[in-house]
Write a protein that holds these residues in place. Structure first.
Motif, PDB file in Angstrom:
ATOM      1  N   LEU A   1      55.967  51.032  28.261  1.00 44.46           N
ATOM      2  CA  LEU A   1      55.383  50.015  29.126  1.00 44.46           C
ATOM      3  C   LEU A   1      54.039  50.432  29.698  1.00 44.46           C
ATOM      4  O   LEU A   1      53.106  49.628  29.774  1.00 44.46           O
ATOM      5  CB  LEU A   1      56.350  49.691  30.271  1.00 44.46           C
TER       6      LEU A   1
ATOM      7  N   THR B   1      59.574  43.509  32.400  1.00 41.36           N
ATOM      8  CA  THR B   1      58.719  43.386  31.221  1.00 41.36           C
ATOM      9  C   THR B   1      59.372  44.060  30.023  1.00 41.36           C
ATOM     10  O   THR B   1      60.037  45.085  30.161  1.00 41.36           O
ATOM     11  CB  THR B   1      57.345  44.056  31.478  1.00 41.36           C
TER      12      THR B   1
ATOM     13  N   ARG C   1      53.615  41.451  24.929  1.00 43.25           N
ATOM     14  CA  ARG C   1      54.289  41.796  26.193  1.00 43.25           C
ATOM     15  C   ARG C   1      54.996  40.557  26.735  1.00 43.25           C
ATOM     16  O   ARG C   1      54.394  39.494  26.891  1.00 43.25           O
ATOM     17  CB  ARG C   1      53.276  42.272  27.226  1.00 43.25           C
TER      18      ARG C   1
ATOM     19  N   ALA D   1      51.343  50.125  27.025  1.00 44.13           N
ATOM     20  CA  ALA D   1      51.030  48.717  26.786  1.00 44.13           C
ATOM     21  C   ALA D   1      50.169  48.150  27.904  1.00 44.13           C
ATOM     22  O   ALA D   1      49.236  47.365  27.656  1.00 44.13           O
ATOM     23  CB  ALA D   1      52.317  47.908  26.647  1.00 44.13           C
ATOM     24  N   GLU D   2      50.467  48.549  29.140  1.00 43.88           N
ATOM     25  CA  GLU D   2      49.659  48.107  30.273  1.00 43.88           C
ATOM     26  C   GLU D   2      48.224  48.601  30.142  1.00 43.88           C
ATOM     27  O   GLU D   2      47.260  47.868  30.373  1.00 43.88           O
ATOM     28  CB  GLU D   2      50.274  48.624  31.581  1.00 43.88           C
TER      29      GLU D   2
ATOM     30  N   VAL E   1      58.212  45.099  25.835  1.00 39.17           N
ATOM     31  CA  VAL E   1      57.039  45.223  24.957  1.00 39.17           C
ATOM     32  C   VAL E   1      57.488  45.309  23.510  1.00 39.17           C
ATOM     33  O   VAL E   1      58.449  46.025  23.178  1.00 39.17           O
ATOM     34  CB  VAL E   1      56.195  46.459  25.323  1.00 39.17           C
TER      35      VAL E   1
END
Length: 619
Positions: free
Chosen positions: A211, A192, A123, A214-215, A194
């Motif tokens: 996103l 951000t 990230r 990924a978070e 990724v």
């Protein structure tokens, strides 16, 4: 559309094309691991298994090894740190235009259908200002020997070879030349991007990584590591270093079997330009047994139980067959594959130049066929400690212990290759004798404590015979010290284990004299050489650095000898040789640089033990 690939930053940079070994952090998912350089480049990664062929190996060949570059696209200072109490690695870039960071981690999955995905997530976050970034992904399958094709579909790239297929989900549009992919992009403050690299195939379908996902993966990975570390019982002075060592040892665990590898890398040199380059991605009985000891001291009993299960389920512990061909080399090998396999053929990869030209690059390890008698003591000692601090060993485990001890009783006086795996022929190494004594002595303790059946008369006679042999043949009147092998005057740092293994009192006059002799001949400002290769030929060319595990053994020996102030100073000095993240390779050279495979389990487990005992002595 085919585009001309920009030159790699490593190719553009003048001078050295390699980061120092210590200029890396480690991430992993309890199945494999990756090294991330302080420049944001992943230059070592074996997807799926520690011992799998590499995908990225530019640490071993900057041109042919393959890498995953991700960095600020302007001149920037970098700093690297771990997200607190986790194995999530943060690399920060400080530039005039702003500040950004790359968060690297590998989600830890259970035995679900997603187990084969082996996801690596990167990230990128712009923390301040407006910062340009560049990314370039250059996989090189099977140590750079198997070609592949690359196809980009929107924000997804597929790297396909005859042996493996990977997908890269990108947060930005990518270009390709049919082999590599790359992109340049800008992020404003708070934005951000990724990049997620997945293995696909064999029931693992292509999947993106938006996103939000990924978070979620980031938060789940942080929770996993913090929950695991919360079980630690260590509350001493060096909590940060001890916990980083524990987290590193856990990263070196192969979850599907409970195996613990000696290091996640191969062929990182013990001396730049030298031939001491070995593959450490296997389970050394010695290293793993010591790891069990270190983790048990901290309260991590699950890892000990998993390793015991690995031994009982996957490692052949049968008795030796006397085929008349000569002495039996024992029911144990010194090392195994992470799945318990016994065949680890060693071969060289001449197409790779080696780290900073240090050839040969090797995979496999022919030391697997060596006789090293000390492993019986280390293994049975770990079983003894597991029985004491973990859970009572089963009747089946006790039967195994009895078989191993009976073999040691019959074979302890054979010459062997010793703990350092010398390739200069077998000798009557003192350390091997000491650990044979440990094997029998710990088994007797377990039998007495639990009332377990044992051949007490035979075992006690052998134990006492070994003790007297060591005190008679292992002591040099000329050196006033215990020596490397019987009948010689060469000193060896492995004898530092004599009081640690409770073979001799740490304040015995003979031991104190040995400690002084070691300090005079093998210690340099707290750093300890394992032996002098000039006076003890080991079958290999060139010199080597100080051995970090020996340096921590020296700290513990000083501690037990009542020299707590000296031990503390030596320990604090050793901490200054760790890298910026608290990680250690196998050795430290004359310039203070780390050498050898990285990070090494042996060193970190010795740090834990030294810190634990020094804390206790200081009160």
């Amino acid at each position: 559309m085919t585009a001309e690939a920009p030159a790699s930053p490593s190719a553009l940079a003048g001078g050295d094309r390699y980061l120092p070994i210590a200029a890396h952090g480690l991430i992993g998912d309890l199945r494999s691991a990756a090294l991330v350089g302080t420049d944001g480049t992943i230059d070592w990664y074996c997807c799926g298994r520690f011992d799998a062929p590499s995908i990225f190996a530019s640490i071993l060949d900057a041109d042919r090894g393959g890498s995953f570059e991700l960095a600020a696209d302007v001149p920037a200072l970098t700093k690297q740190f771990y997200f607190p109490d986790t194995n999530v690695l943060i690399t920060r870039f400080f530039a005039e235009e702003g500040m950004g960071e790359v968060q690297d981690f590998m989600p830890v999955v259970d035995d679900s259908h997603d187990e084969g995905r082996h996801r690596l997530i990167r990230r990128v976050v712009c923390v301040r200002g407006l910062l340009p970034f560049r990314v370039r992904v250059s996989p090189r399958f099977v140590y750079g020997t198997v070609p592949h094709t690359t196809h980009v579909h929107g924000v997804q790239a597929i790297f396909e070879s005859a042996v493996q297929t990977l997908s890269l989900t990108s947060g930005v549009p990518m270009e390709t030349d049919g082999t590599d992919v790359w992109a340049q992009f800008k992020l404003a403050e708070g934005e951000t991007a990724v990049f997620a690299l997945d293995q696909i195939g064999e029931g693992v379908e292509l999947r993106g990584c938006p996103l939000t996902e990924a978070e979620g993966e980031f938060e789940a990975t942080v929770r996993y590591w913090r929950h695991w570390l919360s079980k630690s019982r260590y509350r001493g002075r060096w909590r940060e270093m001890v916990h980083r060592s524990a987290l590193t040892l856990k990263l070196l665990t192969y979850a599907p079997t409970g195996a613990i590898v000696a290091a996640p890398t191969t062929s990182l040199p013990e001396r730049i330009g030298g031939e001491r380059n070995w593959d450490y991605r296997y389970v050394w009985i010695r290293d793993a047994a010591f790891c069990v000891y270190a983790l048990l001291r901290l309260g991590f009993t699950d890892e000990a139980e998993s390793f015991m299960r690995f031994l009982s389920e996957r490692v052949a512990l049968g008795a030796c067959e006397d085929d008349g061909s000569g002495p039996c080399d024992g029911p144990l090998q010194i090392m195994y594959g992470i799945d318990g396999r016994t065949d680890l053929p060693e071969r060289e990869l001449p197409h790779l130049e080696g780290h900073r030209g240090s050839a040969p690059v090797r995979i496999g390890n022919s030391a697997v066929g060596q006789l090293q008698l000390d492993i019986y003591g280390e293994l049975i000692d770990s079983l003894y400690l597991y029985d004491k601090w973990g859970a009572p060993i089963s009747s089946a485990h006790w039967d195994t212990v009895c078989g191993l001890v009976d073999w040691v009783v019959d074979n302890w006086d054979q010459p062997d290759e010793g703990i350092w795996e010398t390739r200069g022929g077998r000798k009557n190494f003192l350390y091997s004798r000491v650990m044979c004594w440990v094997a029998i002595e710990r088994a007797i303790r377990m039998a007495n404590h639990r009332g377990l059946p044992a051949d007490h008369t035979r075992w006690c006679k052998a134990r006492d015979t070994i003790y007297r042999r060591i005190m008679r043949e292992g002591w040099s009147e000329e050196r006033r010290a215990f020596t490397q092998s019987e009948g010689e005057d060469v000193l060896d740092a492995s004898v530092l284990m004599m009081p640690l293994a409770k073979f001799i009192s740490p304040t015995d006059p003979k031991w104190l004299s040995t400690l002084d002799a070691l300090g005079k001949d093998l210690v340099s400002d707290s750093l300890v050489y394992r032996y002098d290769p000039m006076s003890s030929p080991d079958g290999l060319r060139g010199e080597e650095g100080t051995f970090s595990i020996c340096s921590f053994w020296y700290v513990e020996a000083l501690t037990r000898a009542g020299r707590a102030d000296d031990a503390r100073l030596a320990f604090e000095k050793m901490l200054t040789y760790a890298n910026h993240l608290g990680l250690y390779a196998e050795e430290i050279d004359r310039t203070g640089e780390q050498r050898g495979n990285f990070p090494q389990a042996f060193t970190h487990l010795a740090l834990i033990s030294a810190a634990f005992n020094l804390d206790k002595a200081l009160g």
